[in-house]
Design a protein around this motif. Structure first.
Motif, mmCIF file in Angstrom:
data_model
loop_
_atom_site.group_PDB
_atom_site.id
_atom_site.type_symbol
_atom_site.label_atom_id
_atom_site.label_comp_id
_atom_site.label_asym_id
_atom_site.label_seq_id
_atom_site.Cartn_x
_atom_site.Cartn_y
_atom_site.Cartn_z
ATOM 1 N N ALA A 74 0.867 -1.181 0.000
ATOM 2 C CA ALA A 74 0.000 0.000 0.000
ATOM 3 C C ALA A 74 0.903 1.229 0.000
ATOM 4 C CB ALA A 74 -0.915 0.001 1.225
ATOM 5 N N ARG A 75 0.731 2.094 -1.001
ATOM 6 C CA ARG A 75 1.615 3.250 -1.161
ATOM 7 C C ARG A 75 0.783 4.489 -1.452
ATOM 8 N NH1 ARG A 75 4.500 1.314 -4.746
ATOM 9 N NH2 ARG A 75 3.550 2.270 -6.578
ATOM 10 N N ALA A 76 1.089 5.555 -0.756
ATOM 11 C CA ALA A 76 0.423 6.833 -0.984
ATOM 12 C C ALA A 76 1.455 7.940 -0.874
ATOM 13 C CB ALA A 76 -0.705 7.058 0.022
ATOM 14 N N ALA A 77 1.274 9.006 -1.634
ATOM 15 C CA ALA A 77 2.186 10.149 -1.598
ATOM 16 C C ALA A 77 1.397 11.404 -1.295
ATOM 17 C CB ALA A 77 2.917 10.298 -2.924
ATOM 18 N N VAL A 78 1.969 12.239 -0.435
ATOM 19 C CA VAL A 78 1.347 13.494 -0.008
ATOM 20 C C VAL A 78 2.313 14.620 -0.338
ATOM 21 C CG1 VAL A 78 0.364 14.759 1.935
ATOM 22 C CG2 VAL A 78 0.213 12.256 1.869
ATOM 23 N N ASP A 79 1.824 15.686 -1.009
ATOM 24 C CA ASP A 79 2.724 16.789 -1.358
ATOM 25 C C ASP A 79 2.973 17.674 -0.145
ATOM 26 O OD1 ASP A 79 0.512 18.397 -1.043
ATOM 27 O OD2 ASP A 79 0.216 18.805 -3.171
ATOM 28 N N SER A 80 3.726 18.757 -0.351
ATOM 29 C CA SER A 80 4.120 19.622 0.759
ATOM 30 C C SER A 80 2.943 20.356 1.376
ATOM 31 C CB SER A 80 5.172 20.633 0.276
ATOM 32 O OG SER A 80 4.679 21.392 -0.817
ATOM 33 N N HIS A 81 1.803 20.382 0.678
ATOM 34 C CA HIS A 81 0.600 21.041 1.219
ATOM 35 C C HIS A 81 -0.342 20.048 1.882
ATOM 36 C CE1 HIS A 81 1.823 24.705 -0.820
ATOM 37 N NE2 HIS A 81 1.955 24.014 -1.955
ATOM 38 N N GLY A 82 0.079 18.788 1.993
ATOM 39 C CA GLY A 82 -0.758 17.794 2.637
ATOM 40 C C GLY A 82 -1.809 17.191 1.745
ATOM 41 N N VAL A 83 -1.701 17.350 0.414
ATOM 42 C CA VAL A 83 -2.679 16.849 -0.542
ATOM 43 C C VAL A 83 -2.190 15.515 -1.095
ATOM 44 C CG1 VAL A 83 -3.866 17.296 -2.708
ATOM 45 C CG2 VAL A 83 -3.436 19.177 -1.119
ATOM 46 N N LEU A 84 -3.098 14.541 -1.191
ATOM 47 C CA LEU A 84 -2.757 13.241 -1.751
ATOM 48 C C LEU A 84 -2.524 13.358 -3.247
ATOM 49 C CD1 LEU A 84 -5.286 11.011 0.191
ATOM 50 C CD2 LEU A 84 -2.811 10.658 0.144
ATOM 51 N N VAL A 85 -1.360 12.902 -3.706
ATOM 52 C CA VAL A 85 -1.020 12.989 -5.122
ATOM 53 C C VAL A 85 -0.735 11.612 -5.716
ATOM 54 C CG1 VAL A 85 -0.133 15.347 -4.961
ATOM 55 C CG2 VAL A 85 1.407 13.418 -4.523
ATOM 56 N N GLU A 86 -0.700 10.562 -4.903
ATOM 57 C CA GLU A 86 -0.476 9.215 -5.428
ATOM 58 C C GLU A 86 -1.255 8.222 -4.552
ATOM 59 O OE1 GLU A 86 3.137 5.980 -6.193
ATOM 60 O OE2 GLU A 86 3.628 8.120 -5.877
ATOM 61 N N TRP A 87 -1.886 7.226 -5.222
ATOM 62 C CA TRP A 87 -2.706 6.231 -4.507
ATOM 63 C C TRP A 87 -2.702 4.978 -5.367
ATOM 64 C CZ3 TRP A 87 -4.760 6.574 0.286
ATOM 65 C CH2 TRP A 87 -5.729 5.641 0.675
ATOM 66 N N ASN A 88 -1.959 3.944 -4.912
ATOM 67 C CA ASN A 88 -1.803 2.773 -5.776
ATOM 68 C C ASN A 88 -2.855 1.704 -5.455
ATOM 69 O OD1 ASN A 88 -0.870 1.638 -3.396
ATOM 70 N ND2 ASN A 88 0.802 0.531 -4.403
ATOM 71 N N GLU A 89 -2.755 0.594 -6.165
ATOM 72 C CA GLU A 89 -3.731 -0.478 -6.003
ATOM 73 C C GLU A 89 -3.659 -1.077 -4.599
ATOM 74 O OE1 GLU A 89 -6.683 -3.316 -6.618
ATOM 75 O OE2 GLU A 89 -6.168 -1.432 -7.635
ATOM 76 N N GLY A 90 -2.442 -1.172 -4.022
ATOM 77 C CA GLY A 90 -2.314 -1.695 -2.671
ATOM 78 C C GLY A 90 -3.028 -0.819 -1.659
ATOM 79 N N ALA A 137 -4.794 14.628 3.021
ATOM 80 C CA ALA A 137 -4.522 13.320 3.603
ATOM 81 C C ALA A 137 -5.056 13.224 5.023
ATOM 82 C CB ALA A 137 -3.017 13.048 3.592
ATOM 83 N N ALA A 138 -5.159 14.367 5.710
ATOM 84 C CA ALA A 138 -5.639 14.340 7.098
ATOM 85 C C ALA A 138 -7.040 13.785 7.214
ATOM 86 C CB ALA A 138 -5.578 15.746 7.685
ATOM 87 N N GLU A 139 -7.823 13.849 6.104
ATOM 88 C CA GLU A 139 -9.187 13.338 6.154
ATOM 89 C C GLU A 139 -9.226 11.816 6.313
ATOM 90 O OE1 GLU A 139 -11.337 14.709 2.792
ATOM 91 O OE2 GLU A 139 -10.705 16.809 3.011
ATOM 92 N N LEU A 140 -8.138 11.119 6.021
ATOM 93 C CA LEU A 140 -8.102 9.661 6.130
ATOM 94 C C LEU A 140 -7.624 9.188 7.496
ATOM 95 C CD1 LEU A 140 -6.671 8.661 2.640
ATOM 96 C CD2 LEU A 140 -9.054 8.832 3.358
#
Length: 791
Positions: free
Chosen positions: A13-29, A46-49
């Protein structure tokens, strides 16, 4: 971070968050773990999760721990996550990963698990055929800085979180597909602290009972100390090659800064002490504080040096509370770091620097005094903000070693610059500041000191002689520095003295050769260098006869530009350089039409690294061929055509002379009978001639001078006797010649003496007077200033 091979990407499971805290990557895992589709979460905070209170991740390069997340269906999921802080080139922000299959209990018969050397002191990791971590021993878990059981199921690129990790993964894939082991050397941050370390990763294939490759074993060996030792040795070696390539203080300081960035520091500045006002010498001990220093150079890993507060060439005052002042006072290196809490205190003296340090993230500063031969020259400051590690004791030793090497080079350049300035000042004081205006010729000159070597002894001169004649001389003393300039001054004075007694060019060079031989003998008793030498070209031009007599002592022949023809070299008898002794010099005489341009020069004008003397001579002739009438413009054109933009490697002296001719109407000549009774008619002829020339106001003085000179020649000379008057707009010259070689001299007549006052009267009435020897005898001459007489 996209995979580079067609492996299952859903096992992590991989996710990426930019410098403003916004999700920019969300993979199948990630979708498998929390149920959210990429379209539902990308672009959201990302804080919403996160479930429960707001979670703030630590500002460290890497962190791991348990996070409570919100599933799409509403229930909470406790997840162990590995969090990387991504560098700006990768988009910044955070990368979060967690394995989805790491919890599967190992199969005791699995060859991958059997290969794990859990208690080995060597860091070992086992990866399966999908290049996902199956097992690590305790040493590898310590290197990674995370629990091994939590990392199971992650790829190397996900564990490392950097582009370097992708390169390592590519090498592992090569081992997996080829079955051939491979070694990789890398310099990367290892563990959560982010400290840079050098590692040797030995990769070997793992096979099952049938020989099929089913995974990769990676053994990591830390060779950071060897790597840093090699880097230090390489930097010291590079410093010995790159620092001190010139004898320029500023350039040498810049070379010190250039060598140390980025290997040793992210920003390096070099400040040099201003010499003391009274002596002009640097400090031999600690300078007083506050101390004023001039920025000589700086260098940054960023273009434009945004870290610099002071510009090169500008001065700044440093108090004792600054790192610069503290290191100069103590004579020792000073290291301050953010971790120790000293950095803020040391920067408090300058608010601008303090704000800049906070903005750039400066965390470590080192100030090293620049000292050589017991002299304090300045200070070099090393700063780190891109490199995560603070300065270590080995870094201090390295900085001191490199700075010490640079200090010797800076001191050499300083000493050379001081001697060069002294020699230049001496030479310029000895060279003519302006050329005399004569009726015989117009002249222009240039002198350029060598650009990169010591000042030499080139010189030139234009010397008015009797009878409207003029001498032109150019010479070159062998050697460099103050001694060459002093020798040049002695030779120039000797030439003027010998020219004043109207010696022929070959005789003058003979006397000058004797002088250089004596000077060389004197120098041999005082120094190891001993021998001196010089070359010289001496020429005398007579505007009445329009002939020029020349002789040279090892010097290049002049180039002549006729009024209506191409430039060409004047062929002269070759003579030995001055100082050889015992060899003769020969004269050559040439006729010059009015408006001819003679070019005298030293060999630095023609010689060059990229051409020979003949090529330089051709360029000189081409430049002279474009002469348009202005000698000053022609001088500039010649220098521009023959000298490189950065200056000549040798001194250059250039003298251009355009000849004039006196018309016959400005010259009157009489043959005088050796009869004292005929002096009165001669005076009458002189008065008539002056009236015809419009110089009646000067007739009385000229009549007295002619009467005394003619009477003296009749009484003491040997016939035939000749009187000649020459004039231009400002001077009247009276010359009386006879065949006697006895030179007259002034004497003080007693009260009752009837004679003996003639020459004394001539000396009082004229601007100057003298005698010169000729092949036929001698000539007594006197010069009257017409402007003074008329005024």
């Amino acid at each position: 971070m996209s995979p580079v091979y067609p492996f299952d990407d859903a096992a992590t499971a991989r996710a990426a968050v930019d410098s403003h805290g916004v999700l920019v990557e969300w993979n199948e895992g990630a979708r498998r773990l929390l149920g959210w589709e990429p379209a539902e979460v990308l672009g959201r905070q990302a804080a919403e999760l996160f479930a429960g209170p707001h979670v703030r991740l630590p500002e460290v390069p890497r962190w791991h721990g348990t996070l409570t997340l919100r599933h799409r269906d509403g229930h909470q999921v406790a997840v162990w996550a590995l969090v990387h802080r991504r560098p700006p080139e990768d988009g910044g922000g955070r990368l979060l990963v967690t394995p989805l299959e790491g919890g599967t209990p190992p199969d005791p018969d699995d060859p991958l698990d059997r290969a794990a050397l859990l208690q080995s002191p060597c860091a070992v990791a086992i990866y399966d055929d999908r290049l996902r971590l199956r097992a690590v021993n305790d040493a590898m878990a310590e290197v990674i800085g995370a629990p091994g059981e939590r990392l199971r199921g992650l790829r190397v690129s996900e564990i490392g979180g950097r582009r370097d990790s992708e390169d390592i993964e590519a090498q592992m894939h090569r081992v997996l597909t080829t079955g051939v082991g491979h070694d990789v050397r890398t310099y990367v941050p290892i563990g959560g602290a982010g400290r840079m370390s050098a590692w040797l990763a030995r990769m070997a294939p793992i096979t099952d009972a049938r020989g099929r490759v089913c995974g990769v074993c990676v053994a990591a060996h830390d060779f950071t100390e060897q790597y840093r030792a090699r880097e230090r040795l390489q930097l010291v070696n590079e410093a010995s090659v790159r620092i001190g390539t010139t004898l320029d203080v500023t350039r040498t300081a810049q070379e010190l800064a250039d060598v140390c960035v980025p290997t040793l520091a992210d920003f390096v500045s070099v400040d040099l002490l201003e010499p003391r006002e009274r002596t002009g010498e640097p400090f031999t001990g600690p300078p007083g504080v506050p101390v004023t220093m001039r920025r000589a150079a700086h260098r940054s890993v960023h273009g434009g040096e945004p870290e610099a507060v002071t510009l090169p060439g500008h001065s700044e005052v440093y108090p004792a509370t600054s790192p610069q002042g503290a290191s100069l006072l103590s004579g020792q290196s000073v290291v301050v770091t953010q971790e120790s809490g000293d950095l803020e205190k040391w920067l408090s003296w300058d608010p601008a620097r303090s704000l800049l340090a906070q903005r750039l993230g400066i965390h470590s500063t080192m100030s090293v005094p620049i000292r050589a031969r017991g002299t304090t020259l300045g200070v070099a400051v090393f700063t780190r903000f891109e490199q995560p590690a603070a300065f270590l004791p080995d870094d201090v030793l390295l900085a001191e070693e490199v700075t010490a090497r640079a200090a010797v080079c800076i001191d050499n350049a300083r000493r050379y610059s001081r001697e060069r300035e002294t020699a230049l000042a001496l030479q310029r004081s000895l060279l003519p500041r302006s050329l005399p205006h004569t009726a015989a010729l117009d002249a222009a000159s240039r002198y350029l000191p060598a650009a990169r070597t010591g000042v030499g002894g080139d010189w030139f001169d234009v010397i008015p002689l009797s009878g409207m004649r003029v001498a032109m001389v150019v010479g070159d003393v062998i050697g460099r520095g103050v001694q060459a300039s002093a020798t040049m001054g002695r030779l120039r004075t000797a030439v003027r003295t010998l020219a004043d007694i109207d010696l022929a060019p070959d005789e003058l060079l003979t006397h000058l050769d004797d002088l250089v031989v004596r000077m060389s003998a004197e120098a041999g008793t005082e120094s190891a260098s001993g021998a001196l030498g010089a070359t010289c070209l001496y020429a005398v031009y007579d505007p009445v006869s329009r002939r020029c007599t020349l002789a040279r002592a090892g010097h290049p022949s002049p180039v002549l530009l006729p009024p209506d023809g191409p430039p060409h070299r004047v062929e002269l008898p070759s003579g030995p350089p001055l100082g050889v002794g015992g060899l003769p010099y020969e004269c050559a005489e040439i006729a010059l039409r009015e408006g001819s341009v003679l070019s005298f020069y030293t060999d630095g004008l023609l010689e060059g690294r990229a051409r020979d003397v003949e090529a330089g001579h051709r360029l000189l002739c081409e430049a002279l061929a474009h002469h348009t009438g202005s000698l000053e413009e022609t001088c500039d054109r010649v220098l521009g055509a023959l000298l490189p933009a950065g200056g000549s490697a040798d001194d250059v002296a250039l003298l251009l002379a355009r000849t004039r001719g006196l018309p016959a109407s400005q010259v009157a000549t009489w043959d005088i009978p050796a009869d004292p009774s005929l002096v009165a008619p001669v005076r009458k002829q002189v008065v008539d001639q002056l009236e015809a020339w419009g110089m009646a106001e000067s007739a009385f003085t000229a009549e007295l001078v002619v009467s005394e000179l003619v009477t003296n020649a009749i009484r003491y000379g040997i016939p035939p006797i000749r009187l000649r008057l020459i004039h231009d707009d400002t001077h009247l010259i009276c010359e009386v010649s006879d065949t006697s070689h006895t030179a007259p001299h002034l004497r003080r007549a007693k009260t009752w003496d009837e004679g003996g006052r003639g020459l004394l009267l001539v000396a009082q009435l004229t601007r100057r007077w003298g005698s010169r020897h000729t092949t036929e005898g001698k000539t007594i001459w006197s010069e009257l200033n017409l402007l003074t007489d008329e005024g």
